[in-house]
Design a protein around this motif. Structure first.
Motif, short mmCIF file in Angstrom:
data_model
loop_
_atom_site.label_atom_id
_atom_site.label_comp_id
_atom_site.label_asym_id
_atom_site.label_seq_id
_atom_site.Cartn_x
_atom_site.Cartn_y
_atom_site.Cartn_z
N ALA A 495 39.52 66.31 5.15
CA ALA A 495 39.52 65.04 4.41
C ALA A 495 38.83 63.95 5.22
N VAL A 496 39.07 63.93 6.53
CA VAL A 496 38.45 62.92 7.39
C VAL A 496 36.93 63.07 7.37
N LEU A 497 36.45 64.31 7.49
CA LEU A 497 34.99 64.53 7.45
C LEU A 497 34.40 64.06 6.14
N TYR A 498 35.04 64.41 5.05
CA TYR A 498 34.54 64.02 3.73
C TYR A 498 34.50 62.49 3.60
N HIS A 499 35.59 61.86 4.03
CA HIS A 499 35.71 60.39 3.97
C HIS A 499 34.59 59.73 4.77
N PHE A 501 31.70 61.00 5.86
CA PHE A 501 30.36 61.24 5.36
C PHE A 501 30.07 60.40 4.11
N CYS A 502 31.08 60.14 3.31
CA CYS A 502 30.88 59.25 2.16
C CYS A 502 30.40 57.88 2.64
N HIS A 503 30.91 57.43 3.78
CA HIS A 503 30.40 56.18 4.36
C HIS A 503 28.91 56.27 4.63
N SER A 504 28.45 57.43 5.14
CA SER A 504 27.02 57.58 5.43
C SER A 504 26.19 57.38 4.17
N ILE A 505 26.69 57.90 3.06
CA ILE A 505 25.99 57.75 1.79
C ILE A 505 25.95 56.29 1.37
N THR A 506 27.11 55.65 1.33
CA THR A 506 27.17 54.28 0.80
C THR A 506 26.54 53.26 1.75
N LEU A 507 26.67 53.47 3.05
CA LEU A 507 26.03 52.55 3.99
C LEU A 507 24.51 52.64 3.90
N THR A 508 24.00 53.86 3.70
CA THR A 508 22.55 54.02 3.54
C THR A 508 22.08 53.35 2.25
N GLU A 520 35.41 51.35 2.60
CA GLU A 520 36.64 52.16 2.72
C GLU A 520 37.19 52.52 1.34
N GLY A 521 37.14 51.59 0.41
CA GLY A 521 37.66 51.86 -0.92
C GLY A 521 36.92 52.99 -1.61
N ILE A 522 35.59 53.00 -1.48
CA ILE A 522 34.80 54.07 -2.11
C ILE A 522 35.10 55.40 -1.44
N SER A 523 35.23 55.42 -0.10
CA SER A 523 35.48 56.68 0.59
C SER A 523 36.84 57.26 0.21
N VAL A 524 37.86 56.42 0.09
CA VAL A 524 39.17 56.92 -0.34
C VAL A 524 39.10 57.41 -1.79
N TYR A 525 38.39 56.67 -2.61
CA TYR A 525 38.22 57.06 -4.01
C TYR A 525 37.55 58.44 -4.11
N GLU A 526 36.50 58.65 -3.33
CA GLU A 526 35.79 59.94 -3.37
C GLU A 526 36.64 61.06 -2.79
N GLU A 527 37.45 60.75 -1.78
CA GLU A 527 38.40 61.75 -1.28
C GLU A 527 39.30 62.24 -2.41
N GLN A 576 44.68 49.16 -1.01
CA GLN A 576 44.25 48.15 -1.95
C GLN A 576 42.74 48.24 -2.18
N SER A 577 41.99 48.56 -1.12
CA SER A 577 40.54 48.74 -1.29
C SER A 577 40.26 49.86 -2.27
N TYR A 578 41.01 50.95 -2.14
CA TYR A 578 40.86 52.07 -3.09
C TYR A 578 41.22 51.63 -4.51
N LEU A 579 42.31 50.87 -4.65
CA LEU A 579 42.72 50.43 -5.98
C LEU A 579 41.64 49.58 -6.65
N VAL A 580 41.01 48.70 -5.88
CA VAL A 580 39.95 47.86 -6.44
C VAL A 580 38.79 48.72 -6.94
N VAL A 581 38.38 49.70 -6.11
CA VAL A 581 37.27 50.57 -6.50
C VAL A 581 37.65 51.39 -7.72
N ASP A 582 38.86 51.94 -7.72
CA ASP A 582 39.33 52.73 -8.85
C ASP A 582 39.34 51.89 -10.13
#
Length: 870
Positions: A495-499, A501-508, A520-527, A576-582
Motif C-alpha cells: 500500500a505504501v509503494l502504491y501511495h 508512486f501515485c504522488h509521482s504521477i500527480t506531482l509530474t 495526499e488526498g489523491i494518493s489515499v483515494y487511489e489506494e 480529511q484530504s481523502y474526503l475532499v478528493v472523494d
C-alpha cells in the motif's frame, strides 16, 4: 567568489596566534574604572536596542558617546541599531570614523566589515577582514581579558575557518565560564551549532543563555530557530517570546513568515514580512522571502523585482538566492530550487548552506552523482557539518544496496532484502504504473527511482537531510520516492509503494505545484480504489472531529498538516484530504480532477483552480461539510460515542436513549479478560452486527474473534477475521491466525491468499514463504512456488539444500540450466543427497539433448570442480 568570505593567506598564522592568545590569557583583573566620572547607563541603551526602540537607542548611545567616547559599547549599540533599521550607509560612516580612531577594537571592526558588505564596498570588506586577522596575530594578548573580546576572536576564527571545535571550546565556552559572561557568548555558540545543523546543541546553548539573559530577544529567536526542523509548535512559542520583548525583531518576524509559507498561509506570511520591512525596508531576508512567495505563486516578474531589491545593497549576497531556493524546495519545486542554489554559489562558491541544499535537491531529482560531489566537498571542507556528514555516510551505505530495474522503475534496496521480495516490488510498481498512468493520462518521462531503507535513520537522512523525523512511511519528491523497509516497521508495504508512486504521477502532472493536502488526498483515494483494505477509513475519532466542527474548509486545507500538533492530527489531515478528493470526484468526476492538476501545472493558484474546475469555494465548502457530516453519522449505526475515559460516561448512558458504543466495547473487553467467553460474545456480537466495522481502538471484531477462538467456534472466528482484513490490510495478527487456520484445515487456496497477505506486511519472515511454497505447489502455481523457494533460500534457513532441490524440480521443464545450477548448489551443501543426484542426471541428459540440437552448452562458463561429484 565575493570579497570578504574566505582567504587562506593568513589562516595558518591566525590559527596559531589564536591558540597562542588562549595560552596567554590570565585571571588578572581589569583596570579599575574612574568612578568620579558620570557613569553612562549602558543597560538602558541595551534595553532600548533589545526592545526594538532603535532610533531611541541611536540617540541615547550618541549622547553616551559624547559623555565617554572611550567606551566602545556605545558605538556597538548605535551601529547595530542603524543596521537593524537598514541605514547601512549611516552605520558604515559611524563605524568607519570610530575604527579610524580606535584601531584595536575588534567588535566595531567586525560590524564595519558587515556594513561594508551591505554597502557594496567589497574591497574595503576584504581589507577589514585582513585587518582583523592582523590584529589577532599581532596583538593577541590584549584580547584575552574581556569576555566580549574573547567572543569576537571566536567570530574572527570562524571567518578564518579555524576548526569549529577549537572555536567553541577555546573561545565561546571560555567566555561563557567567566563571571561576567555576556549574552554574545551564548549567541555565538548557538549560531555556530545552527550553522553545523546541530540543532540539539543549539537548543541547549540558547537555553543556557536565557537562564542569565531572559530578556534577550536574539536568544529567544535562536531557540525558536533550533526547532525549525523539529517541533514547530515550540518554534512558534519561542518566537512569540522574542516578539513580546521586541515586536520589531526582523529575524523572528522572518522565521514566523517562513512557518506560514510552509502552511501556504501566504497572506499571513506577507503581513509579517511587511512588518519587518517597516523597520528595515532593505532587509535582504524579508525581501528574499517575499520574492519566494511570488515565485511560488508563479509571479516571476514580481519575484525578480523583489529579488533585485533584496540584492540592492549587498549585490553578491548568496543568502538571498539560497533563501529563495530553500522555500522553493520546500514546495517540491526542486528544479527551480537547484537553479537558485547554483546562482547563490556563483556569487560565493564557499557558501556552504547553498551547496548542501543543492546536494539535497539534486538527490530528489535523481541526479545522485552530482549531488554526492557537492556533499563530499562540503564534508571535506567542513567535517563538522552534520548535514554533510549524514549525506556522505548515506552515500556509503547506498553504495552497498542492490539495484533492481524494470521498464519503468529503478529500485535500490538492501542487498539482503532485494532477493527476498525485490521482484514483488517491481511487479507491483509496474502494475501501478499501468493503472495510474492510464487514469491520469500521462506517461512519465523518466524512470522512477525508488529507495527502500531498512534503517529508519538512513531514510530520514535521505528524505529530510537529518535523522530524527519519525512517523513517515514514505516520502515522494516526484521522480524519486523513498520508503521505510517493512523490516523496520509493521505496515502494508504494498500500500505504501502504491501511495507514493501515485504522488509521482500527480506531482509530474502538476509540475510539483500542488499543495500537500491535495497530493495526499489523491494518493489515499487511489489506494482505496486499488484495494479497499488500503488507505484510511472513518473512525470514531474522525467522526467526533467532523461532527464537532474540527475540519478545515476546502479553501483552508493547506493548513491542515502544519497545524497538526500530534500524530492523531496528522492522520486526520490525511483522512480529511481523502474526503475532499472523494467528494470532488463523486460530485464532479475524474476529468475535473485531471483538469485541476493540469491547471496547477500551468501556475494557477490552487483555490482559483478548484473554483474554476468544480464550483465556487463557498458553495463547495457548504456541500463538503454536509457530505463529511453524513459520512460521519453513518458510522456505528444507532450507537453514540461518549467521551473516552469520561467520569460521567455511565450517567450519560442513562440520560440518553442511544446505546453507548465505547461503554459497550469496554464491557465486552472486560468480560474477555475475565475469561467469560460466552458473555463476551453476547456483548460484542451486537456491536459488530449493528455498528459495522470500526478501525483502531474502537474495533470490536478483534476481541470477538478471540472469544470465538476460545469457544472453539472456528468458522465464526474465520468470518470475523476476514472482516478485519477486508477493512485493514496492515494488521498482521488477523492474517497470521487466518493462515494458521488455513494450514490446519488443509485449505491450500486460503493458505495461498493469507501467505501473500502476510508477505505484504512482513516479507522477512519464513513462515508465510513456506506456506506460499506449499500452497502454490498444491494449486499448481509454479511461478509463485519458485518465487517462494528463492525467497526462502535468500533468508538462509538451515534446510537450504532441500529448498534448492525443490526449486530445481520447479524449474526443470522451464529452465533446465537454472535447475541444474540449483541442484548442484543443493549437492554442494549436502553431498549425499541421493534424490538430487537422480534429478541432476535427468537434467544432464535433457541439457545434452538440447545441446546436440544447438551445439551450445550454456553451462560451459560455470567454474565447477570436475571431480566434485566423484
Amino acid at each position: 567568489m565575493s570579497p570578504g568570505f574566505r582567504s587562506s593567506r593568513l589562516r595558518h598564522a591566525a590559527t596559531l596566534a589564536l591558540l597562542f592568545a588562549l595560552a596567554l590569557v590570565s585571571t588578572r583583573p581589569v583596570m579599575a574604572v574612574d568612578f568620579d566620572a558620570p557613569p553612562p547607563n549602558l543597560d538602558t541603551a541595551r534595553k532600548l536596542y533589545e526592545s526594538g526602540n532603535y532610533q531611541q537607542a541611536i540617540d541615547y548611545a550618541t549622547n553616551g558617546q559624547e559623555l565617554d567616547p572611550w567606551i566602545s559599547t556605545w558605538e556597538v549599540i548605535k551601529s547595530r541599531s542603524l543596521l537593524a533599521l537598514g541605514r547601512y550607509e549611516d552605520a558604515y560612516r559611524s563605524l568607519s570614523a570610530f575604527v579610524d580612531d580606535r584601531q584595536y577594537e575588534l567588535l566595531p571592526r567586525l560590524l564595519l566589515r558587515e556594513a561594508c558588505l551591505y554597502t557594496a564596498r567589497y574591497e574595503e570588506a576584504r581589507s577589514q577582514y585582513d585587518a582583523l586577522g592582523f590584529l589577532v596575530n599581532e596583538y593577541s594578548r590584549r584580547y584575552g581579558y574581556n569576555p566580549e573580546d574573547i567572543v569576537s576572536v571566536g567570530r574572527i576564527a570562524e571567518l578564518y575557518e579555524v576548526e569549529p571545535k577549537i572555536v567553541l571550546e577555546s573561545f565561546y565556552r571560555r567566555a561563557q565560564e567567566l563571571r561576567t559572561a555576556p549574552a554574545s557568548a551564548f549567541l555565538a555558540a548557538g549560531d555556530l551549532a545552527l550553522d553545523k545543523h546541530d540543532y540539539q546543541l543549539a537548543s541547549k546553548t540558547f537555553q543556557q543563555g536565557l537562564e542569565s539573559f531572559p530578556e534577550n530577544p536574539d536568544l529567544w529567536h535562536g531557540l525558536a530557530e533550533s526547532f525549525r526542523e523539529d517541533d514547530r509548535s515550540k518554534l512558534a512559542e519561542y518566537a512569540s517570546r522574542a516578539l513580546e520583548i521586541n515586536p520589531k525583531h526582523t529575524a523572528t518576524l522572518c522565521l514566523l513568515a517562513e512557518n506560514h509559507i510552509a502552511a501556504e498561509s501566504y497572506p499571513a506570511a506577507e503581513t509579517l514580512l511587511d512588518m519587518a520591512l517597516q523597520t528595515n525596508p532593505l532587509s535582504p531576508h524579508a525581501l528574499s522571502l517575499k520574492a519566494s512567495i511570488a515565485y511560488i505563486k508563479n509571479d516571476n516578474a514580481r519575484g525578480d523585482e523583489l529579488r533585485a531589491a533584496a540584492l540592492s545593497t549587498w549585490t553578491s549576497n548568496p543568502s538571498v538566492d539560497y533563501q529563495i531556493g530553500l522555500q522553493l524546495s520546500r514546495k517540491y519545486r526542486f528544479e527551480d530550487a537547484a537553479t537558485s542554489q547554483r546562482i547563490a554559489l556563483s556569487l560565493d562558491e564557499t557558501f556552504t548552506p547553498a551547496r548542501i541544499q543543492l546536494a539535497q535537491d539534486l538527490l530528489r531529482l535523481a541526479r545522485n552523482e552530482e549531488a554526492w560531489k557537492h556533499a563530499e566537498r562540503v564534508y571535506r571542507e567542513d567535517p563538522y557539518n552534520i548535514a554533510a556528514y549524514n549525506l556522505v555516510t548515506l552515500e556509503e551505505r547506498l553504495s552497498q544496496f542492490a539495484t533492481l530495474e524494470s521498464e519503468r522503475f529503478l529500485v535500490r534496496m538492501s542487498s539482503t532484502e532485494a532477493p527476498i521480495y525485490g521482484q514483488r516490488v517491481l511487479n507491483l510498481l509496474e502494475n501501478a504504473y499501468a493503472t495510474l498512468s492510464e487514469r491520469y493520462g500521462i506517461e512519465l518521462p523518466l524512470k522512477t527511482t525508488v529507495e527502500i531503507y531498512p534503517n529508519p535513520a538512513d531514510f530520514e537522512t535521505r528524505t529530510f537531510g537529518m535523522p530524527g523525523t519519525p512517523g513517515f512511511l514514505g516520502v515522494c519528491f516526484g521522480p524519486v520516492f523513498t520508503i521505510n523497509s517493512p523490516a523496520s516497521r509493521a505496515n502494508n508495504w504494498e500500500a505504501v509503494l502504491y501511495h507514493e508512486f501515485c504522488h509521482s504521477i500527480t506531482l509530474t502532472l502538476s509540475q510539483n505545484r500542488m499543495p500537500r493536502w491535495l497530493s495526499e488526498g489523491i494518493s489515499v483515494y487511489e489506494e482505496r480504489l486499488a484495494n479497499p483494505a488500503w488507505g484510511q477509513r472513518m473512525s470514531a475519532n474522525y467522526r467526533d472531529r467532523i461532527l464537532s466542527g474540527a475540519m478545515q474548509t476546502i479553501g483552508d486545507m493547506s493548513s491542515a498538516f502544519l497545524k497538526a500538533e500530534d500524530g492523531e492530527d496528522i492522520q486526520f489531515a490525511y483522512f480529511q484530504s481523502y474526503l475532499v478528493v472523494d467528494f470532488l470526484i463523486r460530485e464532479h468526476g475524474m476529468e475535473a480532477m485531471r483538469g485541476l492538476l493540469a491547471d496547477l501545472g500551468e501556475g494557477v493558484e490552487v483555490n482559483q483552480a478548484i473554483a474554476k474546475r468544480f464550483a465556487p469555494l463557498p458553495q463547495l465548502d457548504e456541500a463538503f461539510a454536509s457530505f463529511a457530516q453524513e459520512q460521519a453519522r453513518q458510522l456505528a449505526g444507532d450507537y453514540r460515542f461518549s467521551p473516552p475515559d469520561s467520569p460521567f460516561a455511565s450517567a450519560l448512558l442513562l440520560l440518553q436513549p442511544k446505546k453507548d458504543y465505547r461503554l459497550a466495547l469496554q464491557d465486552g473487553r472486560a468480560l474477555l479478560e475475565q475469561g467469560n467467553w460466552e458473555q463476551a460474545v453476547a456483548a460484542l456480537e451486537p456491536l459488530v452486527a449493528e455498528a459495522g466495522y470500526l478501525p483502531g481502538e474502537e474495533n470490536a471484531h478483534w476481541p470477538l474473534a478471540r472469544a470465538y477462538r476460545e469457544l472453539g467456534q472456528e468458522q465464526k472466528e474465520i468470518e470475523t477475521l476476514r472482516a478485519i482484513t477486508r477493512h485493514e490490510a496492515g494488521r498482521l495478527g488477523p492474517v497470521e491466525r487466518l493462515l494458521e487456520l488455513s494450514l490446519s484445515r488443509q485449505d491450500s487456496e486460503s493458505a495461498f491468499k493469507w501467505a501473500n497477505a502476510w508477505i505484504a506486511i512482513n516479507p522477512m519472515a519464513e513462515t508465510p514463504w513456506r506456506a506460499l511454497l506449499r500452497s502454490a505447489i498444491d494449486n499448481e502455481r509454479s511461478d509463485y512456488a519458485a518465487e517462494a523457494a528463492r525467497s526462502l533460500i535468500a533468508l538462509n534457513p538451515p534446510d537450504k539444500p532441500s529448498l534448492h532441490y525443490q526449486l530445481a524440480e520447479l524449474l526443470q521443464t522451464s529452465d533446465a540450466p537454472a535447475a541444474k545450477r540449483h541442484v548442484m548448489l543443493a549437492l554442494q551443501d549436502a553431498p549425499r543427497f541421493q534424490k538430487a543426484y537422480l534429478l541432476l542426471d535427468k537434467l544432464q541428459k535433457a541439457i545434452a539433448a538440447e545441446n546436440r540440437q544447438t551445439q551450445t552448452d550454456p553451462l560451459n562458463a560455470l567454474d565447477l570442480d570436475n571431480n566434485f561429484f566423484q
